[in-house]
Design an enzyme around this catalytic site. Structure first.
Site, PDB file in Angstrom:
ATOM      1  N   CYS A 198     -20.351 -38.500 -10.961  1.00 44.53           N
ATOM      2  CA  CYS A 198     -20.338 -39.623 -10.263  1.00 44.53           C
ATOM      3  C   CYS A 198     -19.585 -40.902 -10.928  1.00 44.53           C
ATOM      4  CB  CYS A 198     -22.138 -40.325 -10.132  1.00 44.53           C
ATOM      5  SG  CYS A 198     -22.831 -40.000 -11.557  1.00 44.53           S
ATOM      6  N   GLN A 211     -25.394 -47.276 -15.647  1.00 48.82           N
ATOM      7  CA  GLN A 211     -25.733 -46.271 -14.743  1.00 48.82           C
ATOM      8  C   GLN A 211     -27.171 -46.214 -14.073  1.00 48.82           C
ATOM      9  OE1 GLN A 211     -22.724 -43.458 -16.862  1.00 48.82           O
ATOM     10  NE2 GLN A 211     -24.044 -42.468 -15.514  1.00 48.82           N
ATOM     11  N   LYS A 230     -17.609 -36.111 -20.288  1.00 53.19           N
ATOM     12  CA  LYS A 230     -17.191 -35.526 -18.777  1.00 53.19           C
ATOM     13  C   LYS A 230     -15.852 -36.671 -18.363  1.00 53.19           C
ATOM     14  CE  LYS A 230     -21.670 -33.751 -17.382  1.00 53.19           C
ATOM     15  NZ  LYS A 230     -22.825 -33.963 -16.458  1.00 53.19           N
ATOM     16  N   ALA A 270     -32.391 -35.755  -4.764  1.00 51.20           N
ATOM     17  CA  ALA A 270     -31.946 -37.103  -4.600  1.00 51.20           C
ATOM     18  C   ALA A 270     -30.504 -37.085  -3.633  1.00 51.20           C
ATOM     19  CB  ALA A 270     -31.898 -37.912  -5.980  1.00 51.20           C
ATOM     20  N   HIS A 308     -24.014 -47.335  -9.677  1.00 55.89           N
ATOM     21  CA  HIS A 308     -23.444 -47.413 -11.074  1.00 55.89           C
ATOM     22  C   HIS A 308     -22.673 -48.502 -10.967  1.00 55.89           C
ATOM     23  CE1 HIS A 308     -25.553 -43.609 -11.730  1.00 55.89           C
ATOM     24  NE2 HIS A 308     -24.652 -42.841 -11.970  1.00 55.89           N
ATOM     25  N   ASN A 351     -24.018 -44.011  -6.593  1.00 58.26           N
ATOM     26  CA  ASN A 351     -23.823 -42.836  -7.227  1.00 58.26           C
ATOM     27  C   ASN A 351     -24.405 -41.676  -6.464  1.00 58.26           C
ATOM     28  OD1 ASN A 351     -26.161 -44.465  -7.953  1.00 58.26           O
ATOM     29  ND2 ASN A 351     -26.950 -42.581  -8.818  1.00 58.26           N
ATOM     30  N   SER A 396     -31.119 -43.317 -10.604  1.00 58.74           N
ATOM     31  CA  SER A 396     -31.046 -42.033  -9.521  1.00 58.74           C
ATOM     32  C   SER A 396     -29.897 -41.189  -9.980  1.00 58.74           C
ATOM     33  CB  SER A 396     -30.701 -42.777  -8.419  1.00 58.74           C
ATOM     34  OG  SER A 396     -29.486 -43.786  -8.317  1.00 58.74           O
ATOM     35  N   GLY A 397     -29.120 -41.532 -10.881  1.00 61.78           N
ATOM     36  CA  GLY A 397     -28.319 -40.600 -11.402  1.00 61.78           C
ATOM     37  C   GLY A 397     -28.667 -39.269 -12.126  1.00 61.78           C
TER      38      GLY A 397
HETATM   39  N1  LIG Z   1     -28.135 -37.946  -9.006  1.00 62.47           N
HETATM   40  C1  LIG Z   1     -26.676 -38.217  -9.011  1.00 62.47           C
HETATM   41  O1  LIG Z   1     -26.180 -39.439  -8.722  1.00 62.47           O
HETATM   42  C2  LIG Z   1     -25.862 -37.089  -9.039  1.00 62.47           C
HETATM   43  C3  LIG Z   1     -24.331 -37.326  -8.949  1.00 62.47           C
HETATM   44  C4  LIG Z   1     -23.610 -36.386  -9.019  1.00 62.47           C
HETATM   45  C5  LIG Z   1     -24.191 -35.142  -9.291  1.00 62.47           C
HETATM   46  N2  LIG Z   1     -25.179 -34.843  -9.292  1.00 62.47           N
HETATM   47  C6  LIG Z   1     -25.965 -33.278  -9.715  1.00 62.47           C
HETATM   48  O2  LIG Z   1     -26.356 -32.939  -8.373  1.00 62.47           O
HETATM   49  C7  LIG Z   1     -27.638 -32.274  -9.039  1.00 62.47           C
HETATM   50  C8  LIG Z   1     -28.862 -32.520  -8.357  1.00 62.47           C
HETATM   51  O3  LIG Z   1     -29.317 -33.987  -8.890  1.00 62.47           O
HETATM   52  P1  LIG Z   1     -30.448 -34.669  -8.181  1.00 62.47           P
HETATM   53  O4  LIG Z   1     -30.161 -36.051  -8.724  1.00 62.47           O
HETATM   54  O5  LIG Z   1     -30.334 -34.785  -6.647  1.00 62.47           O
HETATM   55  O6  LIG Z   1     -31.602 -33.916  -8.877  1.00 62.47           O
HETATM   56  P2  LIG Z   1     -33.043 -33.662  -8.207  1.00 62.47           P
HETATM   57  O7  LIG Z   1     -33.588 -35.322  -7.372  1.00 62.47           O
HETATM   58  O8  LIG Z   1     -33.993 -33.536  -9.381  1.00 62.47           O
HETATM   59  O9  LIG Z   1     -33.108 -32.547  -7.337  1.00 62.47           O
HETATM   60  C9  LIG Z   1     -32.962 -31.428  -7.609  1.00 62.47           C
HETATM   61  C10 LIG Z   1     -32.733 -30.367  -6.481  1.00 62.47           C
HETATM   62  O10 LIG Z   1     -32.546 -29.085  -7.140  1.00 62.47           O
HETATM   63  C11 LIG Z   1     -33.673 -28.122  -6.701  1.00 62.47           C
HETATM   64  N3  LIG Z   1     -34.154 -27.258  -7.551  1.00 62.47           N
HETATM   65  C12 LIG Z   1     -34.505 -27.222  -8.953  1.00 62.47           C
HETATM   66  N4  LIG Z   1     -34.624 -26.195  -9.374  1.00 62.47           N
HETATM   67  C13 LIG Z   1     -34.465 -25.325  -8.374  1.00 62.47           C
HETATM   68  C14 LIG Z   1     -34.518 -23.281  -8.441  1.00 62.47           C
HETATM   69  N5  LIG Z   1     -34.885 -23.030  -9.595  1.00 62.47           N
HETATM   70  N6  LIG Z   1     -33.823 -23.159  -7.298  1.00 62.47           N
HETATM   71  C15 LIG Z   1     -33.709 -23.869  -6.211  1.00 62.47           C
HETATM   72  N7  LIG Z   1     -33.642 -25.083  -6.241  1.00 62.47           N
HETATM   73  C16 LIG Z   1     -33.852 -25.970  -7.174  1.00 62.47           C
HETATM   74  C17 LIG Z   1     -34.893 -28.973  -6.383  1.00 62.47           C
HETATM   75  O11 LIG Z   1     -35.911 -28.262  -5.565  1.00 62.47           O
HETATM   76  P3  LIG Z   1     -37.551 -28.852  -5.586  1.00 62.47           P
HETATM   77  O12 LIG Z   1     -37.535 -30.010  -4.851  1.00 62.47           O
HETATM   78  O13 LIG Z   1     -37.928 -27.578  -4.700  1.00 62.47           O
HETATM   79  O14 LIG Z   1     -37.778 -28.848  -7.212  1.00 62.47           O
HETATM   80  C18 LIG Z   1     -34.245 -30.212  -5.768  1.00 62.47           C
HETATM   81  O15 LIG Z   1     -33.992 -29.871  -4.349  1.00 62.47           O
HETATM   82  C19 LIG Z   1     -27.327 -32.004 -10.393  1.00 62.47           C
HETATM   83  O16 LIG Z   1     -26.616 -30.854 -10.681  1.00 62.47           O
HETATM   84  C20 LIG Z   1     -26.754 -33.246 -10.596  1.00 62.47           C
HETATM   85  O17 LIG Z   1     -26.118 -33.128 -12.041  1.00 62.47           O
HETATM   86  C21 LIG Z   1     -26.371 -35.761  -9.387  1.00 62.47           C
END
Ligand SMILES: NC(=O)c1ccc[n+]([C@@H]2O[C@H](COP(=O)([O-])OP(=O)(O)OC[C@H]3O[C@@H](n4cnc5c(N)ncnc54)[C@H](OP(=O)(O)O)[C@@H]3O)[C@@H](O)[C@H]2O)c1
Length: 339
Positions: A132, A159, A216, A15, A245, A318, A162-163
Protein backbone atom coordinates in the site's frame (compact mmCIF):
# COMPACT_ATOMS: atom_id res chain seq x y z
CA UNK A 1 -17.78 -5.30 -21.71
CA UNK A 2 -20.63 -7.65 -22.52
CA UNK A 3 -19.01 -10.81 -21.15
CA UNK A 4 -19.43 -11.64 -17.47
CA UNK A 5 -16.55 -12.96 -15.36
CA UNK A 6 -16.77 -15.42 -12.48
CA UNK A 7 -14.90 -13.84 -9.57
CA UNK A 8 -13.58 -15.30 -6.31
CA UNK A 9 -12.48 -13.16 -3.36
CA UNK A 10 -10.11 -14.98 -1.03
CA UNK A 11 -10.17 -13.20 2.34
CA UNK A 12 -13.60 -11.73 1.57
CA UNK A 13 -14.38 -11.05 5.25
CA UNK A 14 -11.18 -9.04 5.90
CA UNK A 15 -10.45 -5.31 5.87
CA UNK A 16 -9.30 -5.45 2.21
CA UNK A 17 -11.74 -8.15 1.07
CA UNK A 18 -14.83 -6.20 2.16
CA UNK A 19 -13.51 -3.16 0.26
CA UNK A 20 -13.06 -5.33 -2.82
CA UNK A 21 -16.71 -6.30 -2.67
CA UNK A 22 -17.73 -2.65 -2.41
CA UNK A 23 -15.49 -1.52 -5.24
CA UNK A 24 -16.59 -4.32 -7.61
CA UNK A 25 -20.16 -3.11 -7.01
CA UNK A 26 -19.37 0.63 -7.23
CA UNK A 27 -17.50 0.17 -10.50
CA UNK A 28 -20.14 -2.14 -11.90
CA UNK A 29 -17.55 -4.81 -12.67
CA UNK A 30 -19.15 -7.44 -14.97
CA UNK A 31 -19.41 -10.13 -12.29
CA UNK A 32 -21.10 -13.41 -13.23
CA UNK A 33 -20.84 -15.81 -10.28
CA UNK A 34 -19.22 -14.42 -7.13
CA UNK A 35 -17.53 -16.81 -4.69
CA UNK A 36 -16.62 -15.43 -1.26
CA UNK A 37 -13.89 -17.40 0.48
CA UNK A 38 -12.36 -17.12 3.95
CA UNK A 39 -11.26 -19.37 6.81
CA UNK A 40 -13.57 -21.95 8.30
CA UNK A 41 -14.29 -19.41 11.09
CA UNK A 42 -16.44 -17.48 8.61
CA UNK A 43 -18.14 -20.43 6.90
CA UNK A 44 -21.87 -19.74 6.64
CA UNK A 45 -21.65 -15.98 7.31
CA UNK A 46 -23.26 -13.74 4.71
CA UNK A 47 -21.87 -10.67 2.94
CA UNK A 48 -23.88 -8.33 0.73
CA UNK A 49 -23.13 -7.67 -2.93
CA UNK A 50 -25.47 -5.39 -4.88
CA UNK A 51 -28.35 -6.10 -2.52
CA UNK A 52 -27.84 -9.87 -2.61
CA UNK A 53 -26.71 -11.86 0.45
CA UNK A 54 -23.90 -14.26 -0.51
CA UNK A 55 -22.70 -17.01 1.79
CA UNK A 56 -19.01 -17.18 2.71
CA UNK A 57 -17.38 -20.55 2.02
CA UNK A 58 -14.25 -22.11 3.46
CA UNK A 59 -11.27 -21.86 1.12
CA UNK A 60 -10.27 -25.28 -0.26
CA UNK A 61 -8.32 -26.58 -3.25
CA UNK A 62 -11.67 -27.03 -5.06
CA UNK A 63 -12.74 -23.40 -4.59
CA UNK A 64 -11.55 -22.18 -7.98
CA UNK A 65 -13.37 -24.45 -10.42
CA UNK A 66 -15.08 -22.23 -13.01
CA UNK A 67 -13.48 -19.01 -11.67
CA UNK A 68 -12.03 -16.50 -14.19
CA UNK A 69 -10.49 -13.97 -11.78
CA UNK A 70 -9.40 -14.67 -8.18
CA UNK A 71 -8.70 -11.68 -5.96
CA UNK A 72 -6.49 -12.75 -3.04
CA UNK A 73 -6.19 -10.87 0.27
CA UNK A 74 -5.79 -13.47 2.99
CA UNK A 75 -2.06 -13.18 3.75
CA UNK A 76 1.15 -14.39 2.14
CA UNK A 77 0.97 -18.03 3.24
CA UNK A 78 -2.50 -18.50 1.72
CA UNK A 79 -1.43 -16.82 -1.54
CA UNK A 80 1.72 -18.89 -1.77
CA UNK A 81 -0.26 -22.10 -1.44
CA UNK A 82 -3.48 -21.27 -3.29
CA UNK A 83 -2.52 -18.94 -6.18
CA UNK A 84 -0.88 -21.83 -8.10
CA UNK A 85 -3.97 -23.99 -7.40
CA UNK A 86 -6.30 -21.25 -8.67
CA UNK A 87 -4.06 -20.68 -11.71
CA UNK A 88 -4.03 -24.40 -12.52
CA UNK A 89 -7.84 -24.36 -12.37
CA UNK A 90 -7.84 -21.63 -15.05
CA UNK A 91 -8.24 -18.47 -12.97
CA UNK A 92 -6.01 -15.41 -13.18
CA UNK A 93 -4.96 -14.39 -9.65
CA UNK A 94 -4.57 -10.79 -8.53
CA UNK A 95 -2.70 -11.06 -5.27
CA UNK A 96 -2.60 -8.43 -2.52
CA UNK A 97 -0.07 -10.23 -0.36
CA UNK A 98 3.69 -9.94 -0.66
CA UNK A 99 4.07 -13.61 -1.67
CA UNK A 100 4.67 -13.09 -5.41
CA UNK A 101 5.65 -9.43 -5.72
CA UNK A 102 9.38 -9.90 -6.27
CA UNK A 103 9.08 -13.02 -8.46
CA UNK A 104 10.63 -11.91 -11.77
CA UNK A 105 7.98 -13.90 -13.67
CA UNK A 106 5.13 -12.08 -11.93
CA UNK A 107 4.14 -8.56 -12.97
CA UNK A 108 3.85 -6.00 -10.14
CA UNK A 109 1.28 -3.53 -11.32
CA UNK A 110 -0.05 -0.07 -10.57
CA UNK A 111 -2.39 0.75 -13.46
CA UNK A 112 -1.47 4.46 -13.57
CA UNK A 113 2.24 3.55 -13.77
CA UNK A 114 2.89 0.27 -15.62
CA UNK A 115 -0.39 -1.15 -17.02
CA UNK A 116 1.52 -2.75 -19.90
CA UNK A 117 2.98 -5.24 -17.40
CA UNK A 118 -0.43 -6.90 -17.04
CA UNK A 119 0.27 -8.74 -20.32
CA UNK A 120 2.88 -10.80 -18.45
CA UNK A 121 0.12 -12.48 -16.42
CA UNK A 122 0.51 -15.36 -18.91
CA UNK A 123 3.75 -16.47 -17.21
CA UNK A 124 2.14 -17.79 -14.02
CA UNK A 125 -1.45 -16.49 -14.29
CA UNK A 126 -0.58 -14.32 -11.24
CA UNK A 127 -0.44 -10.52 -11.06
CA UNK A 128 0.86 -8.94 -7.86
CA UNK A 129 -0.60 -5.85 -6.25
CA UNK A 130 2.17 -3.81 -4.58
CA UNK A 131 2.40 -2.83 -0.93
CA UNK A 132 0.00 0.00 0.00
CA UNK A 133 2.74 2.54 0.85
CA UNK A 134 4.49 1.82 -2.43
CA UNK A 135 1.36 2.20 -4.56
CA UNK A 136 0.52 5.73 -3.46
CA UNK A 137 4.14 6.88 -3.69
CA UNK A 138 4.74 5.58 -7.24
CA UNK A 139 1.46 7.09 -8.52
CA UNK A 140 2.81 10.48 -7.42
CA UNK A 141 6.36 9.82 -8.62
CA UNK A 142 5.53 8.53 -12.11
CA UNK A 143 4.76 11.89 -13.87
CA UNK A 144 7.83 13.49 -12.27
CA UNK A 145 10.09 10.53 -13.13
CA UNK A 146 8.92 10.69 -16.77
CA UNK A 147 9.90 14.38 -16.87
CA UNK A 148 13.29 13.95 -15.18
CA UNK A 149 14.57 10.56 -14.01
CA UNK A 150 14.67 9.99 -10.26
CA UNK A 151 18.09 9.58 -8.66
CA UNK A 152 17.20 9.14 -5.01
CA UNK A 153 14.15 9.02 -2.73
CA UNK A 154 13.99 9.56 1.04
CA UNK A 155 10.56 8.63 2.35
CA UNK A 156 8.99 8.53 5.82
CA UNK A 157 5.55 7.01 6.21
CA UNK A 158 2.76 7.64 8.72
CA UNK A 159 0.66 4.51 8.30
CA UNK A 160 -2.87 3.82 9.50
CA UNK A 161 -3.69 0.78 11.63
CA UNK A 162 -6.10 -0.58 8.98
CA UNK A 163 -2.92 -1.53 7.09
CA UNK A 164 -2.55 -4.34 9.62
CA UNK A 165 -6.13 -5.57 9.13
CA UNK A 166 -9.33 -5.72 11.11
CA UNK A 167 -7.75 -6.79 14.43
CA UNK A 168 -5.61 -3.64 14.55
CA UNK A 169 -8.58 -1.38 13.75
CA UNK A 170 -10.34 -2.95 16.75
CA UNK A 171 -7.23 -2.61 18.92
CA UNK A 172 -6.86 1.16 18.33
CA UNK A 173 -10.55 1.69 19.10
CA UNK A 174 -10.45 -0.42 22.29
CA UNK A 175 -7.12 0.98 23.55
CA UNK A 176 -8.33 4.57 23.02
CA UNK A 177 -11.47 3.88 25.07
CA UNK A 178 -9.58 2.07 27.83
CA UNK A 179 -6.88 4.72 28.20
CA UNK A 180 -9.37 7.59 28.20
CA UNK A 181 -11.15 5.80 31.05
CA UNK A 182 -7.93 5.39 33.03
CA UNK A 183 -7.57 1.68 32.38
CA UNK A 184 -4.43 -0.05 30.99
CA UNK A 185 -4.16 -0.77 27.26
CA UNK A 186 -3.88 -4.41 26.20
CA UNK A 187 -1.48 -4.92 23.25
CA UNK A 188 -2.07 -7.78 20.80
CA UNK A 189 -1.79 -6.43 17.25
CA UNK A 190 1.49 -4.55 17.91
CA UNK A 191 4.39 -5.01 20.36
CA UNK A 192 3.52 -1.68 22.04
CA UNK A 193 0.52 0.57 22.68
CA UNK A 194 -0.66 2.23 19.43
CA UNK A 195 -3.27 4.62 20.88
CA UNK A 196 -1.70 8.08 21.50
CA UNK A 197 1.63 6.73 20.23
CA UNK A 198 3.79 6.30 17.08
CA UNK A 199 5.63 3.02 16.43
CA UNK A 200 8.77 3.18 14.27
CA UNK A 201 8.31 -0.47 13.38
CA UNK A 202 6.09 -1.98 10.69
CA UNK A 203 6.59 -5.73 10.35
CA UNK A 204 9.80 -7.47 11.41
CA UNK A 205 13.38 -6.15 11.48
CA UNK A 206 16.04 -7.43 9.08
CA UNK A 207 19.77 -7.72 9.85
CA UNK A 208 20.40 -4.37 8.10
CA UNK A 209 18.27 -2.60 10.74
CA UNK A 210 15.41 -1.86 8.31
CA UNK A 211 11.95 -3.38 8.63
CA UNK A 212 10.35 -5.62 6.02
CA UNK A 213 7.89 -2.81 5.19
CA UNK A 214 10.77 -0.42 4.52
CA UNK A 215 12.57 -2.90 2.27
CA UNK A 216 9.31 -3.61 0.40
CA UNK A 217 9.17 0.08 -0.51
CA UNK A 218 12.76 -0.03 -1.77
CA UNK A 219 12.46 -3.20 -3.86
CA UNK A 220 8.92 -2.74 -5.15
CA UNK A 221 9.47 0.88 -6.22
CA UNK A 222 12.48 -0.15 -8.29
CA UNK A 223 10.57 -3.02 -9.90
CA UNK A 224 7.50 -0.89 -10.76
CA UNK A 225 9.51 2.06 -12.10
CA UNK A 226 11.81 -0.38 -13.92
CA UNK A 227 15.06 1.06 -12.58
CA UNK A 228 17.51 -0.54 -10.18
CA UNK A 229 19.54 2.67 -10.35
CA UNK A 230 17.09 4.56 -8.12
CA UNK A 231 18.46 5.10 -4.61
CA UNK A 232 15.79 4.77 -1.94
CA UNK A 233 15.74 4.83 1.83
CA UNK A 234 12.56 4.49 3.89
CA UNK A 235 11.37 4.85 7.47
CA UNK A 236 7.94 3.32 8.04
CA UNK A 237 5.96 4.43 11.10
CA UNK A 238 2.60 3.20 12.41
CA UNK A 239 0.44 6.05 13.72
CA UNK A 240 -2.90 6.06 15.58
CA UNK A 241 -5.00 6.79 12.48
CA UNK A 242 -7.73 4.39 11.35
CA UNK A 243 -7.72 4.86 7.56
CA UNK A 244 -5.24 6.53 5.19
CA UNK A 245 -1.47 6.40 4.93
CA UNK A 246 0.52 9.68 4.74
CA UNK A 247 4.06 10.02 3.42
CA UNK A 248 6.74 12.68 3.48
CA UNK A 249 8.72 12.22 0.27
CA UNK A 250 12.02 13.86 -0.70
CA UNK A 251 13.10 13.13 -4.28
CA UNK A 252 16.25 14.08 -6.12
CA UNK A 253 15.96 14.15 -9.92
CA UNK A 254 18.54 14.13 -12.72
CA UNK A 255 17.49 17.71 -13.53
CA UNK A 256 15.70 20.52 -11.71
CA UNK A 257 11.90 20.45 -11.53
CA UNK A 258 10.38 23.71 -10.32
CA UNK A 259 7.41 23.68 -7.96
CA UNK A 260 5.25 25.16 -10.73
CA UNK A 261 6.29 22.41 -13.17
CA UNK A 262 5.72 19.68 -10.57
CA UNK A 263 2.23 21.06 -9.91
CA UNK A 264 1.48 21.06 -13.65
CA UNK A 265 2.71 17.48 -14.08
CA UNK A 266 0.86 16.18 -11.02
CA UNK A 267 -2.37 18.03 -11.87
CA UNK A 268 -2.43 16.21 -15.23
CA UNK A 269 -1.42 12.79 -13.86
CA UNK A 270 -3.97 9.95 -13.76
CA UNK A 271 -5.10 9.01 -10.27
CA UNK A 272 -3.58 12.11 -8.65
CA UNK A 273 -5.43 15.00 -7.02
CA UNK A 274 -3.47 18.09 -6.11
CA UNK A 275 -4.24 19.63 -2.69
CA UNK A 276 -1.56 22.27 -2.61
CA UNK A 277 -2.48 25.75 -1.45
CA UNK A 278 -0.79 26.55 1.83
CA UNK A 279 -2.20 30.10 1.87
CA UNK A 280 -5.59 28.42 2.40
CA UNK A 281 -4.07 25.70 4.62
CA UNK A 282 -5.01 23.21 1.94
CA UNK A 283 -2.97 20.00 1.91
CA UNK A 284 -3.75 16.27 1.85
CA UNK A 285 -4.98 14.69 5.07
CA UNK A 286 -5.86 11.11 5.98
CA UNK A 287 -9.37 12.07 7.14
CA UNK A 288 -10.15 13.47 3.69
CA UNK A 289 -8.54 10.60 1.75
CA UNK A 290 -10.41 7.90 3.70
CA UNK A 291 -13.07 6.32 1.50
CA UNK A 292 -11.61 7.87 -1.70
CA UNK A 293 -9.69 6.33 -4.59
CA UNK A 294 -7.30 9.17 -5.48
CA UNK A 295 -3.74 9.75 -4.41
CA UNK A 296 -3.56 13.25 -2.90
CA UNK A 297 -0.38 15.34 -3.23
CA UNK A 298 0.50 18.67 -1.63
CA UNK A 299 3.11 20.65 0.35
CA UNK A 300 5.26 20.68 -2.79
CA UNK A 301 8.51 22.54 -2.09
CA UNK A 302 11.96 22.73 -3.60
CA UNK A 303 14.52 21.22 -1.24
CA UNK A 304 16.63 24.26 -0.34
CA UNK A 305 19.54 21.98 0.60
CA UNK A 306 19.68 20.23 -2.79
CA UNK A 307 19.25 21.97 -6.18
CA UNK A 308 17.48 19.14 -7.96
CA UNK A 309 15.21 17.83 -5.23
CA UNK A 310 11.59 18.33 -4.22
CA UNK A 311 9.68 17.63 -1.01
CA UNK A 312 6.01 16.72 -0.98
CA UNK A 313 3.30 15.01 1.09
CA UNK A 314 1.28 12.10 -0.32
CA UNK A 315 -1.90 10.63 1.20
CA UNK A 316 -4.21 7.82 0.06
CA UNK A 317 -6.70 5.35 1.52
CA UNK A 318 -4.57 2.24 2.09
CA UNK A 319 -7.52 -0.17 1.90
CA UNK A 320 -8.79 1.36 -1.36
CA UNK A 321 -6.04 2.70 -3.67
CA UNK A 322 -3.43 0.92 -1.53
CA UNK A 323 -5.12 -2.45 -2.02
CA UNK A 324 -8.68 -3.11 -3.22
CA UNK A 325 -9.10 -0.31 -5.79
CA UNK A 326 -5.73 -1.08 -7.35
CA UNK A 327 -6.67 -4.79 -7.61
CA UNK A 328 -10.05 -4.04 -9.20
CA UNK A 329 -8.43 -1.59 -11.65
CA UNK A 330 -6.05 -4.39 -12.68
CA UNK A 331 -8.98 -6.81 -13.00
CA UNK A 332 -10.79 -4.36 -15.28
CA UNK A 333 -7.83 -3.96 -17.65
CA UNK A 334 -7.25 -7.72 -17.58
CA UNK A 335 -10.90 -8.43 -18.40
CA UNK A 336 -11.21 -5.75 -21.10
CA UNK A 337 -7.91 -6.39 -22.83
CA UNK A 338 -6.66 -9.89 -22.20
CA UNK A 339 -9.41 -12.35 -21.24
N1 LIG B 1 -4.83 -3.71 5.04
C1 LIG B 1 -4.16 -3.10 4.07
O1 LIG B 1 -4.07 -1.86 3.97
C2 LIG B 1 -3.48 -3.94 3.03
C3 LIG B 1 -2.93 -3.30 1.95
C4 LIG B 1 -2.30 -4.05 0.97
C5 LIG B 1 -2.25 -5.42 1.10
N2 LIG B 1 -2.80 -6.03 2.18
C6 LIG B 1 -2.72 -7.50 2.25
O2 LIG B 1 -4.01 -8.05 2.13
C7 LIG B 1 -4.08 -9.24 2.91
C8 LIG B 1 -5.26 -9.17 3.86
O3 LIG B 1 -5.15 -8.04 4.67
P1 LIG B 1 -6.35 -7.48 5.56
O4 LIG B 1 -5.86 -6.17 6.07
O5 LIG B 1 -7.63 -7.53 4.82
O6 LIG B 1 -6.39 -8.56 6.76
P2 LIG B 1 -7.59 -9.01 7.70
O7 LIG B 1 -8.56 -7.91 7.94
O8 LIG B 1 -6.94 -9.64 8.88
O9 LIG B 1 -8.34 -10.15 6.85
C9 LIG B 1 -7.76 -11.40 6.59
C10 LIG B 1 -8.67 -12.21 5.70
O10 LIG B 1 -8.01 -13.46 5.40
C11 LIG B 1 -8.86 -14.55 5.76
N3 LIG B 1 -8.10 -15.70 6.22
C12 LIG B 1 -7.25 -15.77 7.27
N4 LIG B 1 -6.78 -17.03 7.39
C13 LIG B 1 -7.34 -17.76 6.40
C14 LIG B 1 -7.27 -19.13 6.01
N5 LIG B 1 -6.50 -20.02 6.68
N6 LIG B 1 -7.99 -19.53 4.94
C15 LIG B 1 -8.77 -18.66 4.28
N7 LIG B 1 -8.89 -17.35 4.59
C16 LIG B 1 -8.18 -16.91 5.66
C17 LIG B 1 -9.71 -14.00 6.88
O11 LIG B 1 -10.87 -14.80 7.02
P3 LIG B 1 -11.61 -14.96 8.44
O12 LIG B 1 -12.45 -13.72 8.59
O13 LIG B 1 -12.44 -16.17 8.23
O14 LIG B 1 -10.57 -15.10 9.47
C18 LIG B 1 -10.00 -12.59 6.35
O15 LIG B 1 -11.01 -12.64 5.36
C19 LIG B 1 -2.73 -9.40 3.58
O16 LIG B 1 -1.94 -10.24 2.77
C20 LIG B 1 -2.19 -8.01 3.57
O17 LIG B 1 -0.78 -7.98 3.60
C21 LIG B 1 -3.42 -5.33 3.15
Amino acid sequence: MSRLFNVAIVGATGAVGTQMLEILAERNFPVGALRLLASERSEGNFLEFKGEEIMVQTLTAESFVGIDIALFSAGGGISEEFCPIAAAAGAVCIDNSSAWRMDPEVPLVVPEVNPQEIARYVNKRIIANPNCSTIQMVVALKPLHDFSPIRRIVVSTYQAVSGTGQKAIDELRIQTGELLNGRPAECNAYPHQIAFNCLPQIDVFFDNGYTREEMKMVNETRKILGSDAIGLTATAVRVPVFYGHSESVNVEFAGRITVQKARELLAAAPGVELRDDVASQLYPMAVDAAGQDSVYVGRIREDESCAQALNFWVVADNLRKGAATNAVQIAKILAETYL
